[in-house]
Design an enzyme around this catalytic site. Sequence first.
Site, short mmCIF file in Angstrom:
data_model
loop_
_atom_site.label_atom_id
_atom_site.label_comp_id
_atom_site.label_asym_id
_atom_site.label_seq_id
_atom_site.Cartn_x
_atom_site.Cartn_y
_atom_site.Cartn_z
N LYS A 54 0.85 -1.21 0.00
CA LYS A 54 0.00 0.00 0.00
C LYS A 54 0.88 1.25 0.00
CE LYS A 54 -3.76 -2.48 2.26
NZ LYS A 54 -4.43 -2.84 3.53
N GLN A 98 -4.58 -1.64 9.76
CA GLN A 98 -4.39 -2.94 9.10
C GLN A 98 -4.97 -4.07 9.95
OE1 GLN A 98 -3.14 -3.46 5.92
NE2 GLN A 98 -3.83 -5.56 6.28
N ASP A 121 -11.24 2.82 4.33
CA ASP A 121 -11.66 1.43 4.13
C ASP A 121 -13.19 1.32 4.09
OD1 ASP A 121 -9.46 -0.28 3.79
OD2 ASP A 121 -8.94 -0.14 5.91
#
Length: 299
Positions: A54, A98, A121
């Site tokens: 990422k 994460q 997200d």
Amino acid sequence: MPATILDGKALAKQIQAETKESVAKFITQQQVTPTLAAVLVGDDPASQVYVRNKERACGRAGIDSQLHRMPASSTTDELLAKVESLNQDSSVHGILVQLPLPDGIDSRKILDAVSPDKDVDAFHPHNVGLISQGRPKFLPCTPHGIVQMLARHQISTSGKRVVVLGRSDIVGKPMAMMLSGHGCGVGSDVANATVTLCHSRTQNLAELTAEADVLIAAIGQPKFVTADMVKPGATVIDVGINRTDDGLVGDVDFDAVLPVAGHLTPVPGGVGPLTVTMLLENTLMAARIQTGCEALLSA
Ligand code: NDP
């Protein structure tokens, strides 16, 4: 004729080039560089790889990234304090925690603490609610990547039967919401489907999947979808990432389904690269929101 393989790697490259251009324009206009803060707790090797990928993708697109490492022994309160400090930091536009978080940390509490405007997200209940009402601020990265893949290959779901395998909050559930709605940012052709959402308690699963014009598998079961479960000519999207003795495999038995399906995504190189790509899009959107120049995603 074997299925057309939907190359996620090539498409990701194309979309990332577009995002890079949009980021450059945004920086010129706003004098602000979109910035993503990733919070990595513990040293799970897969998570380290995901976060590194990422960060690299951000770099390629001209997006700044920050990595906030915390020890596996961190408490929920310590992590909440970290998220709160990132919420307050005006130089940070997107926050990514994460997953999975180590045992003992209340993941739900942490994800709920991320500011909805920085929730790249799209896991916060506020953003999930907006998606369910068809007026999303952010779309979750994996389903977002899948609708991009369908749209850019002119694969319509409108009026079609879609079967989604798996009801997770990250993939299956939002995917079903997006495709059964009126539109989710890529036009009404990739929406308006009649969606069946399946899970481990679903009965007669193979009969349902065999009726699907578009079958999306996100269950984490290696090679679960076999040729007899697929309608000839159907589009089959394989989200699964399973590490086996034979290497990385999807939820679909690729070799068996290839002669039956009309379109098929490979693993690796299908949905995965698009997931990272849509994170970049969401970070740019977060920067737009925080500089007051956002436009809601619309059909
Ligand atoms: P979860 O483990 O959170 O959920 C799995 C879902 O699959 C559950 O709803 C479960 O049902 C259902 N399920 C499990 N076994 C069966 C079965 N035999 N028949 C029917 N349904 C079943 O998974 P995620 O959504 O997080 O991930 C799914 C897969 O996708 C994983 O392999 C993951 O690694 C991969 N993934 C890939 C991404 C990418 O970018 N390519 C991104 C995210 C995930 P129930 O609810 O009843 O337990």
